[in-house]
Structures are given as C-alpha cells and as structure tokens.
Write a protein that holds these residues in place. Structure first.
Motif, PDB file in Angstrom:
ATOM      1  N   LEU A 205       0.843  -1.194   0.000  1.00  0.00           N
ATOM      2  CA  LEU A 205       0.000   0.000   0.000  1.00  0.00           C
ATOM      3  C   LEU A 205       0.879   1.245   0.000  1.00  0.00           C
ATOM      4  N   THR A 206       0.556   2.213  -0.855  1.00  0.00           N
ATOM      5  CA  THR A 206       1.131   3.556  -0.728  1.00  0.00           C
ATOM      6  C   THR A 206      -0.016   4.556  -0.858  1.00  0.00           C
ATOM      7  N   ALA A 207       0.029   5.589  -0.036  1.00  0.00           N
ATOM      8  CA  ALA A 207      -1.012   6.631  -0.074  1.00  0.00           C
ATOM      9  C   ALA A 207      -0.431   7.908   0.506  1.00  0.00           C
ATOM     10  N   HIS A 208      -0.403   8.944  -0.305  1.00  0.00           N
ATOM     11  CA  HIS A 208       0.211  10.187   0.171  1.00  0.00           C
ATOM     12  C   HIS A 208      -0.262  11.427  -0.585  1.00  0.00           C
ATOM     13  N   ARG A 209      -1.155  11.285  -1.578  1.00  0.00           N
ATOM     14  CA  ARG A 209      -1.527  12.407  -2.443  1.00  0.00           C
ATOM     15  C   ARG A 209      -2.145  13.551  -1.659  1.00  0.00           C
ATOM     16  N   ARG A 210      -1.738  14.747  -2.012  1.00  0.00           N
ATOM     17  CA  ARG A 210      -2.234  15.942  -1.335  1.00  0.00           C
ATOM     18  C   ARG A 210      -3.760  16.036  -1.421  1.00  0.00           C
ATOM     19  N   GLU A 211      -4.324  15.721  -2.597  1.00  0.00           N
ATOM     20  CA  GLU A 211      -5.775  15.859  -2.734  1.00  0.00           C
ATOM     21  C   GLU A 211      -6.547  14.807  -1.946  1.00  0.00           C
ATOM     22  N   ASN A 212      -5.830  13.796  -1.425  1.00  0.00           N
ATOM     23  CA  ASN A 212      -6.479  12.769  -0.603  1.00  0.00           C
ATOM     24  C   ASN A 212      -6.396  13.062   0.898  1.00  0.00           C
ATOM     25  N   PHE A 213      -5.705  14.116   1.280  1.00  0.00           N
ATOM     26  CA  PHE A 213      -5.606  14.447   2.701  1.00  0.00           C
ATOM     27  C   PHE A 213      -7.009  14.634   3.296  1.00  0.00           C
ATOM     28  N   GLY A 214      -7.177  14.176   4.541  1.00  0.00           N
ATOM     29  CA  GLY A 214      -8.470  14.323   5.200  1.00  0.00           C
ATOM     30  C   GLY A 214      -9.339  13.100   4.998  1.00  0.00           C
ATOM     31  N   PRO A 239       4.585   1.380   3.632  1.00  0.00           N
ATOM     32  CA  PRO A 239       5.623   2.369   3.932  1.00  0.00           C
ATOM     33  C   PRO A 239       4.966   3.744   4.019  1.00  0.00           C
ATOM     34  N   VAL A 240       4.887   4.293   5.215  1.00  0.00           N
ATOM     35  CA  VAL A 240       4.076   5.484   5.460  1.00  0.00           C
ATOM     36  C   VAL A 240       4.872   6.742   5.110  1.00  0.00           C
ATOM     37  N   HIS A 241       4.278   7.563   4.275  1.00  0.00           N
ATOM     38  CA  HIS A 241       4.893   8.826   3.864  1.00  0.00           C
ATOM     39  C   HIS A 241       5.183   9.685   5.092  1.00  0.00           C
ATOM     40  N   LEU A 242       6.213  10.535   5.004  1.00  0.00           N
ATOM     41  CA  LEU A 242       6.630  11.334   6.150  1.00  0.00           C
ATOM     42  C   LEU A 242       5.703  12.501   6.454  1.00  0.00           C
ATOM     43  N   ASN A 243       4.852  12.884   5.508  1.00  0.00           N
ATOM     44  CA  ASN A 243       3.959  14.020   5.735  1.00  0.00           C
ATOM     45  C   ASN A 243       3.052  13.746   6.946  1.00  0.00           C
ATOM     46  N   PRO A 244       2.985  14.673   7.898  1.00  0.00           N
ATOM     47  CA  PRO A 244       2.169  14.439   9.109  1.00  0.00           C
ATOM     48  C   PRO A 244       0.689  14.238   8.815  1.00  0.00           C
ATOM     49  N   ASN A 245       0.170  14.811   7.729  1.00  0.00           N
ATOM     50  CA  ASN A 245      -1.226  14.578   7.360  1.00  0.00           C
ATOM     51  C   ASN A 245      -1.481  13.099   7.070  1.00  0.00           C
ATOM     52  N   VAL A 246      -0.470  12.422   6.549  1.00  0.00           N
ATOM     53  CA  VAL A 246      -0.567  10.993   6.249  1.00  0.00           C
ATOM     54  C   VAL A 246      -0.294  10.165   7.498  1.00  0.00           C
ATOM     55  N   ARG A 247       0.786  10.467   8.186  1.00  0.00           N
ATOM     56  CA  ARG A 247       1.219   9.642   9.309  1.00  0.00           C
ATOM     57  C   ARG A 247       0.214   9.656  10.461  1.00  0.00           C
ATOM     58  N   ASP A 248      -0.359  10.799  10.740  1.00  0.00           N
ATOM     59  CA  ASP A 248      -1.313  10.886  11.843  1.00  0.00           C
ATOM     60  C   ASP A 248      -2.526   9.995  11.601  1.00  0.00           C
ATOM     61  N   ASP A 264       8.537   2.901   7.992  1.00  0.00           N
ATOM     62  CA  ASP A 264       8.958   4.173   7.407  1.00  0.00           C
ATOM     63  C   ASP A 264       9.173   4.003   5.907  1.00  0.00           C
ATOM     64  N   PRO A 265       9.226   5.101   5.155  1.00  0.00           N
ATOM     65  CA  PRO A 265       9.499   4.995   3.717  1.00  0.00           C
ATOM     66  C   PRO A 265      10.780   4.205   3.466  1.00  0.00           C
ATOM     67  N   VAL A 266      10.745   3.393   2.421  1.00  0.00           N
ATOM     68  CA  VAL A 266      11.883   2.516   2.125  1.00  0.00           C
ATOM     69  C   VAL A 266      12.618   2.994   0.882  1.00  0.00           C
ATOM     70  N   ASP A 267      13.842   2.507   0.722  1.00  0.00           N
ATOM     71  CA  ASP A 267      14.631   2.807  -0.459  1.00  0.00           C
ATOM     72  C   ASP A 267      13.939   2.265  -1.702  1.00  0.00           C
ATOM     73  N   VAL A 268      14.319   2.803  -2.849  1.00  0.00           N
ATOM     74  CA  VAL A 268      13.683   2.389  -4.103  1.00  0.00           C
ATOM     75  C   VAL A 268      13.903   0.909  -4.382  1.00  0.00           C
ATOM     76  N   ASP A 269      15.101   0.383  -4.069  1.00  0.00           N
ATOM     77  CA  ASP A 269      15.318  -1.038  -4.355  1.00  0.00           C
ATOM     78  C   ASP A 269      14.536  -1.919  -3.382  1.00  0.00           C
TER      79      ASP A 269
END
Length: 385
Positions: A205-214, A239-248, A264-269
């Motif tokens: 799972l990845t989720a971090h888009r600005r328009e998805n906040f809230g 891997p949870v994005h560092l943005n506090p809107n996502v992490r909280d 936490d976010p992982v390396d590309v490999d």
C-alpha cells in the motif's frame, strides 16, 4: 559536447531520472550536470545514494511545513544562479512536481532550451491531481522538446499545439530503473521485510496524495482495515509517507492491526523488490501504476482520476477511487476471483521495454544535430490510445 543540466527534487523524480543520468554520462557527446532542489530531502537522498549520483548543485530548499508558494519561489531564484554559472545547452526536467514547473520557468526566463521527460500525461482536471496536473501543463508550454512515454501522451501534446517534430515517444524511464533494482535473491535493508512470509497474499500500500488528505485518506485506511479483518491470509505492508497529514491518520486507523505492517518509507530497491514479491498493489501514486505491471502485479488506484489511462485500457490497473466500499469491493474480487486476477497479472504493460533512456539520449543527439535520423518511437503503447 551537449552541456546538459538535469534537475529534480523528489524521490519519484530521482528514481525516473537515475537511468537517464547514467545513460548520458556514458556517452562522450554529453557534458552532464545534476542539480537537485531537495524539495523532499530525506527520501531524495536515499535514491541518490543507491544509484551513486553525486549532484553538482544542491539547492536544499526543503523547509518544515513548506508551502507550494515557498517551493516555487525558492526554486526559481536559486536555480537562476545555477543557470548563470553553468549556461547549459539544455535543461532536462521530469514529470509534474513543483520543482519541475519552477525550474522550467527559471530556465525559460534565462532563455535556455528545456526538455520534458514524461511529457503529455493528462487527467484534464486541473485540481486532480493537485498541483501536478497544472504543473505538467504549464511545463509543456515552456518546453522545447518533449519526451512522451506513450502515444496517447503524444496525442495530448499535439492537441495543445505542440509541434510533432518536437515530440519523441520513448517509453517510461521507470521501467529502465527496474533493471537496476529487482533481484531474485535480494536482501532488504528494512529488517521487517526480510521476516515477512511471502507465501501469504502480501499487498503493498502507498497513499500520500495531497488531494487525498483528510476524509479520502481516512476512507482508504478504513477500507484497508476492513479487508485485513476479512482475510486471514492477507498481509498489508504500508511504507508510510513522512507528511504528518498521512502519518497521523495511518497511526490512528491502522497501527494496531495484526495483519497491517506500518514502516517508514523505504529505499527504491526495497520498494521494487517488495512489489516483486507482493500479490497486488494499492496506491494513489503515479509511478507505481507503471512499475508494478512490469513485475506482473495488478494495481488498484486509490484516486478518482488517473493520467495513465493506457494502464486502464490494458487492464493492468483498476481505478477504485477513495470510496471505502468501492475499494473493498475491487480488492475483494481480486483476492477471490483467480481468473480476474490472472487477466490483470498477465496483461502487457504499455509503459516501456527498459530502453526509454537510450531513446531519450538518441532524441537529444538528433535534436542537436549529432545524428541525421529521428530515432524510432516506442511502439508498445500504440494499442492503448
């Protein structure tokens, strides 16, 4: 030599520019300079280290709780100083970030030629994704040469008045990156990933888009929690994005579930090898819609729109949106319907064959008169226009 300035500022840009940097550095016709804005500091540095890319310039603009206004202004002003010193023949930008638009605008003010890698993607909704849709449209208007990953992207540019001779269909460089990162006997840097039982149905799972906040992001997480409750043989890795809107929101809704692993976010490999071992991918990202199908993994898009309709037409991607009931229904079917899953897992990826960087290099040689014939276009997307 063609003095080429490559500029980027985020992790996704770095992942997609890395193979192009290597391709150009290995050709004696190019004098390559790399400038990073560090719009995203920590996640960018991870990629630079993995690919052994040492920037010639680091604008280091990232601030705590930075705004689009500050990023745009800082890039324009700081990149001006780089342009004055280096006087490149061409500046190469990537995709749709604020770094992309702002550095292209700065180069335009300096009357420097600009090339746009991953040009022509469109949703035709200026607020979705925000601000990426307008970043790429405004960048296109500033650029001199356009490297479209697919034929559909080329047609989008033609409709906007871009001259056909200035457009090159190359495939997407992110497929090139997979050749560097995915390994059969890979050992993860993130220790938890080495301890996962991959005989289970692992869902990345990845989720971090600005328009998805809230609320949209809460809907996504509630859907994931619901699915984890329903299926004992499924394990979600996020891997949870560092943005506090996502992490909280992730901590509040997902933290204590036994079948959901938050890291936490992982390396590309690490990420590419995790996808290679996953059953499917849930994401609101753009790049994963291109990467995962190359590894035979179906993608469920957690957005209401996608600028990558070729993937939908090729049936490597399903757009579920951010309605939690719809997300549950789409994922549940892929977990229980083997025929439906197989159709997506074995569909042809329309985004590239691993040679996009070479095509971009050849296009630049042609554009600057170093070769006579226009390079052959990537044809893998022709069926999905």
């Amino acid at each position: 030599m063609i003095k080429t300035m490559i500029v980027f500022g985020t992790r996704p840009e770095a992942i997609k520019m890395a193979p192009l940097i290597k391709e150009l550095q290995n050709d004696s016709n190019f004098d390559v300079r790399v400038c990073v804005t560090a719009q995203h500091r920590q996640m960018l540095d991870q990629v630079l280290e993995i690919f052994d890319i040492k920037p010639d310039y680091d604008l280091n603009i990232m601030k705590h709780n930075q705004s689009l206004y500050s990023v745009t202004a800082d890039v324009i002003l700081k990149f001006e100083e780089v342009l004055k010193k280096e006087k490149p023949d061409i500046v190469l930008v990537h995709g749709d970030t604020t770094t992309t638009f702002a550095s292209a605008l700065s180069a335009f003010y300096y009357r420097t030629k600009i090339g746009h890698v991953e040009a022509g993607l469109r949703t035709f909704n200026k607020y979705s994704p925000f601000p990426e849709e307008m970043n790429r449209k405004l960048t296109a208007a500033l650029c001199d040469v356009h490297f479209a990953p697919t034929k559909r992207a080329k047609l989008n540019l033609l409709k906007e008045g871009i001259k056909e001779e200035d457009i090159f269909v190359t495939g997407n460089t992110v497929i090139d990156t997979l050749k560097y990162t995915v390994q059969k006997d890979y050992k993860f840097r993130e220790p938890i990933l080495n301890r996962i039982d991959y005989t289970k149905k692992v869902i990345t799972l990845t989720a971090h888009r600005r328009e998805n906040f809230g609320k949209p992001l809460e809907n996504i997480f509630e859907a994931v929690a619901n699915l984890a409750d329903q299926f004992d043989d499924v394990l979600f890795v996020y891997p949870v994005h560092l943005n506090p809107n996502v992490r909280d929101a992730a901590e509040r809704i997902l933290r204590n579930h036994p079948r959901i692993i938050l890291i936490d976010p992982v390396d590309v490999d690490d990420m590419h090898n995790l996808i290679a071992r996953s059953y499917l991918v849930l994401t609101d990202s753009g790049g994963l819609q291109e990467e995962a199908p190359s590894l035979g993994k179906p993608v469920v898009v957690l957005r209401d729109t996608t600028e990558r309709p070729e993937a939908v037409l090729a049936n490597t991607v399903k757009v579920a949106g951010t309605d939690k009931h719809n997300i549950v229904d789409v994922v549940k079917r892929l977990l229980t319907d083997e025929e439906e899953y197989s159709k997506m897992a074995h569909a042809i990826n329309p985004y590239g064959d691993g040679f996009a960087s070479r095509r971009i290099k050849d296009a630049l040689l042609y554009y600057f008169g170093y070769r006579k014939e226009k390079p052959e276009e990537f044809k893998g997307s022709d069926l999905y226009v």
